[in-house]
Structures are given as structure tokens and as C-alpha cells.
Write a protein that holds these residues in place. Structure first.
Motif, short mmCIF file in Angstrom:
data_model
loop_
_atom_site.label_atom_id
_atom_site.label_comp_id
_atom_site.label_asym_id
_atom_site.label_seq_id
_atom_site.Cartn_x
_atom_site.Cartn_y
_atom_site.Cartn_z
N SER A 92 -1.81 2.47 25.33
CA SER A 92 -1.46 1.09 25.05
C SER A 92 -0.03 1.03 24.53
O SER A 92 0.68 2.02 24.50
CB SER A 92 -2.44 0.53 24.01
OG SER A 92 -2.18 -0.82 23.76
N SER A 93 0.39 -0.16 24.12
CA SER A 93 1.74 -0.32 23.56
C SER A 93 1.69 -1.35 22.44
O SER A 93 0.65 -1.94 22.16
CB SER A 93 2.70 -0.79 24.64
OG SER A 93 2.44 -2.14 24.98
N ARG A 94 2.84 -1.58 21.81
CA ARG A 94 2.89 -2.54 20.71
C ARG A 94 2.63 -3.96 21.18
O ARG A 94 2.30 -4.83 20.40
CB ARG A 94 4.24 -2.46 20.00
CG ARG A 94 5.39 -2.93 20.85
CD ARG A 94 6.70 -2.78 20.12
NE ARG A 94 7.78 -3.31 20.90
CZ ARG A 94 8.42 -2.65 21.86
NH1 ARG A 94 8.07 -1.41 22.12
NH2 ARG A 94 9.39 -3.22 22.54
N HIS A 95 2.76 -4.22 22.47
CA HIS A 95 2.53 -5.56 23.02
C HIS A 95 1.06 -5.86 23.24
O HIS A 95 0.70 -7.01 23.45
CB HIS A 95 3.28 -5.73 24.34
CG HIS A 95 4.74 -5.48 24.22
ND1 HIS A 95 5.58 -6.29 23.49
CD2 HIS A 95 5.52 -4.50 24.72
CE1 HIS A 95 6.81 -5.82 23.55
NE2 HIS A 95 6.80 -4.73 24.29
N ALA B 101 -1.50 -5.60 21.16
CA ALA B 101 -2.30 -5.88 19.96
C ALA B 101 -2.91 -7.27 20.06
O ALA B 101 -2.27 -8.22 20.50
CB ALA B 101 -1.42 -5.78 18.72
N TYR C 100 8.41 -1.38 16.83
CA TYR C 100 7.29 -2.15 16.29
C TYR C 100 7.44 -3.62 16.65
O TYR C 100 8.48 -4.06 17.11
CB TYR C 100 7.18 -1.97 14.77
CG TYR C 100 8.39 -2.47 14.01
CD1 TYR C 100 8.43 -3.77 13.54
CD2 TYR C 100 9.47 -1.64 13.77
CE1 TYR C 100 9.53 -4.23 12.84
CE2 TYR C 100 10.58 -2.09 13.08
CZ TYR C 100 10.60 -3.38 12.62
OH TYR C 100 11.69 -3.83 11.94
N LYS C 101 6.37 -4.37 16.41
CA LYS C 101 6.37 -5.81 16.68
C LYS C 101 5.61 -6.48 15.55
O LYS C 101 4.56 -6.01 15.14
CB LYS C 101 5.71 -6.09 18.03
CG LYS C 101 5.88 -7.50 18.51
CD LYS C 101 5.44 -7.62 19.95
CE LYS C 101 5.82 -8.95 20.52
NZ LYS C 101 5.52 -9.03 21.94
N GLU C 102 6.15 -7.57 15.05
CA GLU C 102 5.51 -8.30 13.94
C GLU C 102 4.85 -9.56 14.47
O GLU C 102 5.40 -10.25 15.33
CB GLU C 102 6.54 -8.65 12.88
CG GLU C 102 7.12 -7.44 12.18
CD GLU C 102 8.08 -7.82 11.07
OE1 GLU C 102 8.03 -8.97 10.59
OE2 GLU C 102 8.87 -6.96 10.69
N LEU D 28 -2.59 0.30 14.63
CA LEU D 28 -2.16 1.47 15.40
C LEU D 28 -2.88 1.43 16.74
O LEU D 28 -4.10 1.56 16.80
CB LEU D 28 -2.50 2.75 14.65
CG LEU D 28 -1.88 2.86 13.26
CD1 LEU D 28 -2.38 4.09 12.56
CD2 LEU D 28 -0.38 2.85 13.35
N HIS D 29 -2.12 1.26 17.80
CA HIS D 29 -2.73 1.19 19.12
C HIS D 29 -3.07 2.59 19.61
O HIS D 29 -2.59 3.58 19.09
CB HIS D 29 -1.80 0.48 20.11
CG HIS D 29 -0.50 1.18 20.33
ND1 HIS D 29 -0.37 2.27 21.15
CD2 HIS D 29 0.72 0.96 19.80
CE1 HIS D 29 0.88 2.68 21.13
NE2 HIS D 29 1.56 1.90 20.33
N ARG E 43 13.29 -1.24 15.61
CA ARG E 43 12.75 0.11 15.52
C ARG E 43 13.30 0.81 14.29
O ARG E 43 14.31 0.40 13.73
CB ARG E 43 13.07 0.90 16.78
CG ARG E 43 14.53 1.09 17.05
CD ARG E 43 14.76 1.73 18.39
NE ARG E 43 16.16 2.15 18.48
CZ ARG E 43 16.59 3.09 19.28
NH1 ARG E 43 15.75 3.70 20.07
NH2 ARG E 43 17.84 3.43 19.30
#
Length: 90
Positions: free
Chosen positions: A75-78, A80, A53-55, A70-71, A42
Motif C-alpha cells: 500500500s502507500s500513504r494515499h 489510508a 507522509y500525508k496528514e 502504518l500501511h 518527508r
């Protein structure tokens, strides 16, 4: 006076007990004493909040392009959708 208060007193005590039992505990902040651990990379924003964030995809050193997803609000970063890294397909 006692005759008027006596019927109401058990109702008040039961309602206070009911509220105390069903009231959830206060939330614990990530990374604080007794709180859940921080498990995501983060960055700290200027206003003091943190953005996790998540790559996905190829390693950062090999990447030719950077795509930022950008969700939405619910939603969440998971959540995508991971895109294919195979560029040979149209």
C-alpha cells in the motif's frame, strides 16, 4: 571455421538487439537532475533514506490526538481510510 560461425552469428546479433530494445532504462531518483519532482512532505531518516507522509483531518494546531496509521507492504500513504472528524457520533 567460417562455415561453423556463420549460422550462429545472426542468432547472437538478434538476441543482443532484442535484449537492448526490451531492457528498461534505469530508474530516476526523485529530486535528482532529470528525475521526478518531490511532491510530498518527508523527513530524512538517520540512515539517509526519506520517509514521506500525508496528514488528514483537522489542522495540526486544533488536533487533540495524534493517530499514526502504518500501511501494509503493498500500500502507500494515499491508501489510508480517512476517519470521520465528527466526535459527536458514537
Amino acid at each position: 571455421m567460417l562455415k561453423r560461425v556463420a549460422p550462429v552469428l545472426p542468432i547472437v546479433l538478434l538476441s543482443l538487439g532484442y535484449k537492448a530494445i526490451l531492457c528498461p532504462p534505469p530508474p530516476k531518483i526523485c529530486g535528482s537532475q532529470g528525475g521526478p519532482p518531490i511532491t510530498a512532505p518527508r523527513i530524512k531518516l538517520r540512515d539517509g533514506r526519506h520517509l514521506a507522509y500525508k496528514e488528514y483531518g483537522v489542522p495540526r494546531e486544533e488536533a487533540k490526538y495524534k493517530i499514526v496509521f502504518l500501511h501494509g507492504f503493498s500500500s502507500s500513504r494515499h491508501g489510508a481510510a480517512v476517519l470521520s472528524t465528527d466526535l459527536s457520533r458514537p
